[in-house]
Motif scaffolding. Structure first.
Motif, mmCIF file in Angstrom:
data_model
loop_
_atom_site.group_PDB
_atom_site.id
_atom_site.type_symbol
_atom_site.label_atom_id
_atom_site.label_comp_id
_atom_site.label_asym_id
_atom_site.label_seq_id
_atom_site.Cartn_x
_atom_site.Cartn_y
_atom_site.Cartn_z
ATOM 1 N N LEU A 1 114.382 13.509 -20.910
ATOM 2 C CA LEU A 1 113.654 14.273 -19.897
ATOM 3 C C LEU A 1 114.079 13.856 -18.485
ATOM 4 O O LEU A 1 114.337 14.709 -17.624
ATOM 5 N N ALA B 1 118.235 14.504 -28.199
ATOM 6 C CA ALA B 1 116.856 14.539 -28.671
ATOM 7 C C ALA B 1 116.725 13.904 -30.052
ATOM 8 O O ALA B 1 115.725 13.246 -30.361
ATOM 9 N N CYS C 1 112.633 18.425 -26.830
ATOM 10 C CA CYS C 1 112.181 17.216 -26.140
ATOM 11 C C CYS C 1 110.694 17.271 -25.824
ATOM 12 O O CYS C 1 109.951 16.360 -26.185
ATOM 13 N N GLY C 2 110.242 18.337 -25.162
ATOM 14 C CA GLY C 2 108.854 18.406 -24.721
ATOM 15 C C GLY C 2 107.853 18.372 -25.858
ATOM 16 O O GLY C 2 106.904 17.551 -25.858
ATOM 17 N N LEU D 1 104.403 12.712 -30.182
ATOM 18 C CA LEU D 1 104.452 11.260 -30.287
ATOM 19 C C LEU D 1 103.457 10.579 -29.363
ATOM 20 O O LEU D 1 102.874 9.539 -29.721
ATOM 21 N N LEU D 2 103.246 11.145 -28.193
ATOM 22 C CA LEU D 2 102.332 10.524 -27.227
ATOM 23 C C LEU D 2 100.877 10.809 -27.560
ATOM 24 O O LEU D 2 99.988 9.972 -27.305
ATOM 25 N N LEU E 1 107.867 15.019 -27.784
ATOM 26 C CA LEU E 1 107.321 13.964 -26.936
ATOM 27 C C LEU E 1 105.797 14.035 -26.895
ATOM 28 O O LEU E 1 105.107 13.004 -26.994
ATOM 29 N N SER F 1 118.564 6.884 -19.521
ATOM 30 C CA SER F 1 118.354 8.064 -18.677
ATOM 31 C C SER F 1 119.627 8.435 -17.937
ATOM 32 O O SER F 1 119.993 9.618 -17.853
ATOM 33 N N HIS G 1 113.635 7.352 -26.052
ATOM 34 C CA HIS G 1 114.838 8.178 -25.875
ATOM 35 C C HIS G 1 114.490 9.603 -25.486
ATOM 36 O O HIS G 1 115.266 10.271 -24.800
ATOM 37 N N LEU G 2 113.297 10.094 -25.851
ATOM 38 C CA LEU G 2 112.890 11.422 -25.388
ATOM 39 C C LEU G 2 112.558 11.394 -23.895
ATOM 40 O O LEU G 2 112.882 12.342 -23.160
ATOM 41 N N LEU G 3 111.926 10.317 -23.440
ATOM 42 C CA LEU G 3 111.677 10.168 -22.001
ATOM 43 C C LEU G 3 112.999 10.070 -21.240
ATOM 44 O O LEU G 3 113.146 10.652 -20.159
ATOM 45 N N VAL H 1 109.835 7.637 -28.397
ATOM 46 C CA VAL H 1 109.292 8.001 -27.083
ATOM 47 C C VAL H 1 110.282 7.632 -25.992
ATOM 48 O O VAL H 1 110.521 8.408 -25.048
#
Length: 325
Positions: A12, A170, A315-316, A322-323, A319, A95, A7-9, A5
């Motif tokens: 983004l 990603a 990514c989206g 996972l969330l 993510l 980021s 590294h995907l955030l 989560v």
């Protein structure tokens, strides 16, 4: 916050920062640091290894290993140190790194400078602007040649400047993104088939080909979707992508260029001059209409749409999974 989560955030956030800010030329940049590292290592390794074909091949392999290991290892160490302080500090650092490894806005902005110069009729300035983003000789290009060069560089660099780093970010976060960017930067500096780099740069060129093999094909397909989303000829983009995506000496360079040529109904590539020497290259696309300066902006729109599709898919969607499992 799990590592996936996080590294995907970071990706983004980095993607959004890239769209907002572009390349901050005034700030330290990891790619420029990589360039300095590669240049220093080249000087050192050429002194250490014999000045023979075998010596240059071995030196080139060592260059690849060191160039990949040093930036990747430093990135891992930096993020680990940040996590010891706070996960939020690690998120902020990753980021910023993700932002600096993407080039969507800077690619569109640099090509926009070419369009602006052509729009005002300043061909000399347009030639100068396009010389900043292409490797060919630009001094004798006419307006159509300048516009074509700008469209081609937007299309080609959509893969290794945007989509490929996004995919690696990603999959493995900033460390894997840095690993990819180190390989790509190294190829752009030493991966030439000339007297100076034919042997020394061979390992770098081959490794870059391997890393880009799948991303380049994904990028070409996504650019066809980007053409549909922006109202251009998606059907023709797919047709030319499938027909002409191998019309290049590099196994990866023509995929996005073919998709863009089809989307805009243009003929791209063909013979060009490099360092005063004419280099024969096959054409990409069909000559359905004359190229014009507005095609530079059209290519930029397709670039943005392609990048958004890649962000959504790589990514989206992960993510969200996972969330909200």
């Amino acid at each position: 916050m799990s590592w996936g989560v996080g590294h995907l955030l970071a990706l983004l956030i980095g993607f959004c920062l890239d769209l907002l800010l572009g390349d901050p030329h005034w700030a330290p940049h990891p790619v420029r640091a990589m360039g300095a590292l590669i240049a220093a290592l080249e000087r050192l390794l050429r002194r250490l290894f014999p000045k023979s074909h075998a010596g240059e091949l071995v030196g080139g392999v060592v260059l690849v290993l060191l160039t990949l290991f040093i930036p990747t290892g430093l990135t891992v160490a930096l993020l680990w140190a940040c996590r010891q302080v706070s996960p939020w500090l690690a998120l902020a650092a990753e980021s910023l790194l993700s932002y600096q490894l993407l080039a969507t806005k800077s690619l569109a902005d640099e090509s926009r400078k070419v369009y602006d110069a052509l729009k005002t009729g300043d061909l000399d300035q347009a030639r100068y602007a396009v010389s900043m983003i292409v490797g060919r000789d630009t001094a004798s290009l006419d307006e159509a040649g300048v516009a074509r060069a700008a469209v081609e560089t937007v299309a080609e660099n959509a893969s290794d400047g945007v989509i490929a780093p996004l995919i690696f970010l990603a999959i493995g976060g900033a460390p894997l993104g840095m690993f990819y960017k180190a390989a790509n930067t190294m190829d752009s500096m030493v991966g030439y088939k000339n007297d100076q780099y034919l042997y020394f740069g061979r390992a770098a060129a081959k490794w870059d080909d391997i890393l880009n093999f799948i991303p380049a094909r994904i990028a070409g397909a996504l650019m066809c979707l980007g053409a549909v989303a922006t109202g251009y000829d998606g059907k023709n983009a797919w047709r030319i992508f499938r027909r002409d995506r191998k019309n290049h000496k590099s196994p990866n360079s023509a995929h996005t260029e073919a998709a863009c040529a089809g989307a805009l109904q243009l003929r791209l590539a063909g013979p060009n001059y490099y360092f005063g020497k004419r280099v024969e290259k096959p054409y990409i696309g069909d000559d359905q209409r004359p190229i014009e300066p507005l095609d530079i902006l059209r290519a930029g729109r397709i670039l943005y749409a392609t990048a958004f599709f890649a962000l959504l898919i790589f990514c989206g969607v992960p993510l969200l999974v996972l969330l909200f499992p």
